[in-house]
Design a protein around this motif. Sequence first.
Motif, PDB file in Angstrom:
ATOM      1  N   PHE A 123      17.164  44.292  48.869  1.00  0.00           N
ATOM      2  CA  PHE A 123      16.878  43.374  47.587  1.00  0.00           C
ATOM      3  C   PHE A 123      16.506  41.880  48.338  1.00  0.00           C
ATOM      4  O   PHE A 123      15.672  41.511  47.841  1.00  0.00           O
ATOM      5  CB  PHE A 123      18.147  42.998  47.130  1.00  0.00           C
ATOM      6  N   LEU A 124      17.217  41.595  49.226  1.00  0.00           N
ATOM      7  CA  LEU A 124      16.897  40.406  50.134  1.00  0.00           C
ATOM      8  C   LEU A 124      15.647  40.146  50.762  1.00  0.00           C
ATOM      9  O   LEU A 124      14.962  39.004  50.665  1.00  0.00           O
ATOM     10  CB  LEU A 124      17.965  39.825  50.969  1.00  0.00           C
ATOM     11  N   LYS A 125      15.198  41.200  51.163  1.00  0.00           N
ATOM     12  CA  LYS A 125      13.679  41.280  51.567  1.00  0.00           C
ATOM     13  C   LYS A 125      12.623  41.351  50.639  1.00  0.00           C
ATOM     14  O   LYS A 125      11.467  41.217  51.143  1.00  0.00           O
ATOM     15  CB  LYS A 125      13.400  42.347  52.631  1.00  0.00           C
ATOM     16  N   ASN A 126      13.029  41.836  49.394  1.00  0.00           N
ATOM     17  CA  ASN A 126      12.144  41.824  48.320  1.00  0.00           C
ATOM     18  C   ASN A 126      11.211  42.918  48.723  1.00  0.00           C
ATOM     19  O   ASN A 126       9.972  42.707  48.113  1.00  0.00           O
ATOM     20  CB  ASN A 126      11.585  40.492  47.848  1.00  0.00           C
ATOM     21  N   LYS A 127      11.512  43.928  49.075  1.00  0.00           N
ATOM     22  CA  LYS A 127      10.894  45.093  49.436  1.00  0.00           C
ATOM     23  C   LYS A 127      11.445  46.328  48.780  1.00  0.00           C
ATOM     24  O   LYS A 127      12.534  46.695  48.976  1.00  0.00           O
ATOM     25  CB  LYS A 127      10.412  45.191  51.034  1.00  0.00           C
ATOM     26  N   ARG A 128      10.598  47.207  48.186  1.00  0.00           N
ATOM     27  CA  ARG A 128      11.248  48.398  47.683  1.00  0.00           C
ATOM     28  C   ARG A 128      11.155  49.516  48.552  1.00  0.00           C
ATOM     29  O   ARG A 128      11.775  50.434  48.727  1.00  0.00           O
ATOM     30  CB  ARG A 128      10.245  48.840  46.231  1.00  0.00           C
ATOM     31  N   TRP A 180      10.752  50.157  52.916  1.00  0.00           N
ATOM     32  CA  TRP A 180      10.919  49.921  54.308  1.00  0.00           C
ATOM     33  C   TRP A 180      11.702  50.753  55.048  1.00  0.00           C
ATOM     34  O   TRP A 180      12.402  51.702  54.645  1.00  0.00           O
ATOM     35  CB  TRP A 180      11.272  48.462  54.562  1.00  0.00           C
ATOM     36  N   SER A 181      11.460  50.716  56.403  1.00  0.00           N
ATOM     37  CA  SER A 181      12.313  51.494  57.429  1.00  0.00           C
ATOM     38  C   SER A 181      12.503  50.792  58.770  1.00  0.00           C
ATOM     39  O   SER A 181      11.606  49.859  59.067  1.00  0.00           O
ATOM     40  CB  SER A 181      11.840  52.781  57.462  1.00  0.00           C
ATOM     41  N   VAL A 182      13.551  50.980  59.014  1.00  0.00           N
ATOM     42  CA  VAL A 182      13.870  50.351  60.667  1.00  0.00           C
ATOM     43  C   VAL A 182      14.659  51.624  61.584  1.00  0.00           C
ATOM     44  O   VAL A 182      15.249  52.337  60.610  1.00  0.00           O
ATOM     45  CB  VAL A 182      14.466  49.291  60.632  1.00  0.00           C
ATOM     46  N   GLU A 183      14.572  51.633  62.516  1.00  0.00           N
ATOM     47  CA  GLU A 183      15.182  52.743  63.414  1.00  0.00           C
ATOM     48  C   GLU A 183      16.172  53.281  62.770  1.00  0.00           C
ATOM     49  O   GLU A 183      17.552  52.513  62.810  1.00  0.00           O
ATOM     50  CB  GLU A 183      15.324  52.138  65.020  1.00  0.00           C
ATOM     51  N   GLY A 184      16.365  54.427  62.299  1.00  0.00           N
ATOM     52  CA  GLY A 184      17.531  55.121  61.802  1.00  0.00           C
ATOM     53  C   GLY A 184      17.646  54.922  60.155  1.00  0.00           C
ATOM     54  O   GLY A 184      18.611  55.618  59.442  1.00  0.00           O
ATOM     55  N   PHE A 185      17.095  53.622  59.726  1.00  0.00           N
ATOM     56  CA  PHE A 185      17.301  53.540  58.313  1.00  0.00           C
ATOM     57  C   PHE A 185      16.118  53.625  57.464  1.00  0.00           C
ATOM     58  O   PHE A 185      15.065  52.977  57.852  1.00  0.00           O
ATOM     59  CB  PHE A 185      18.089  52.066  58.034  1.00  0.00           C
ATOM     60  N   LYS A 186      16.004  54.035  56.348  1.00  0.00           N
ATOM     61  CA  LYS A 186      14.697  54.155  55.558  1.00  0.00           C
ATOM     62  C   LYS A 186      15.204  53.953  53.916  1.00  0.00           C
ATOM     63  O   LYS A 186      16.083  54.668  53.545  1.00  0.00           O
ATOM     64  CB  LYS A 186      14.325  55.538  55.913  1.00  0.00           C
ATOM     65  N   VAL A 187      14.529  53.196  53.648  1.00  0.00           N
ATOM     66  CA  VAL A 187      14.802  52.960  51.862  1.00  0.00           C
ATOM     67  C   VAL A 187      13.180  53.340  51.371  1.00  0.00           C
ATOM     68  O   VAL A 187      12.211  52.789  51.672  1.00  0.00           O
ATOM     69  CB  VAL A 187      14.834  51.259  51.533  1.00  0.00           C
ATOM     70  N   THR A 188      13.355  54.185  50.291  1.00  0.00           N
ATOM     71  CA  THR A 188      12.290  54.253  49.412  1.00  0.00           C
ATOM     72  C   THR A 188      12.471  54.284  48.079  1.00  0.00           C
ATOM     73  O   THR A 188      13.753  53.689  47.943  1.00  0.00           O
ATOM     74  CB  THR A 188      11.801  55.934  49.527  1.00  0.00           C
TER      75      THR A 188
END
Length: 165
Positions: free
Chosen positions: A127-132, A134-142
């Motif tokens: 929410f703070l990144k304002n991105k729906r 994104w992913s970073v090593e091990g964590f993924k948001v779709t």
Amino acid sequence: MNTEHLFVFLLLIYMLVNVVTDVKRLITYNKWHLSFLIVFLTISLLQGKNLIVFLCTGALILIIGIIQSKIPGTSLGAGDIKMLVIVSLFLVAIKHESSLYLIIFILQLGYMFTSLAITSFVKVISFLKNKREWSVEGFKVTKEEVITPEAIPILISVVIILIFF
């Protein structure tokens, strides 16, 4: 070194390797789970421990893990369930004076709360990144889900049990 110290040492090695592989690849390896199960059973047999208790523990955690994996919004996979089974066996062997059900309850409750906290934290970051997505090593948001390495909340639950119970 007595058996309990050996089990704690092996459990921590098992968990640390699982956390590293889960964070890097979002996967834990079957051969790693099987190796530690064989080591655990071998040491337990040599010590003359009651394997019926371990069988009941493994079966109960397996059933709970399968039920948890069917809950919408959870990212508990098959490898995570296997990890919970192995961890519960080690914890019951280490904390043999504690109730089997208490250990399982605390492990599951600690896992669920820690997993929820991590997932919520990742959602806040999203929410703070304002991105729906994104992913970073091990964590993924779709758009549909948040995928996190579940070895981290399992490790935190193990540490809580080892320290406080």
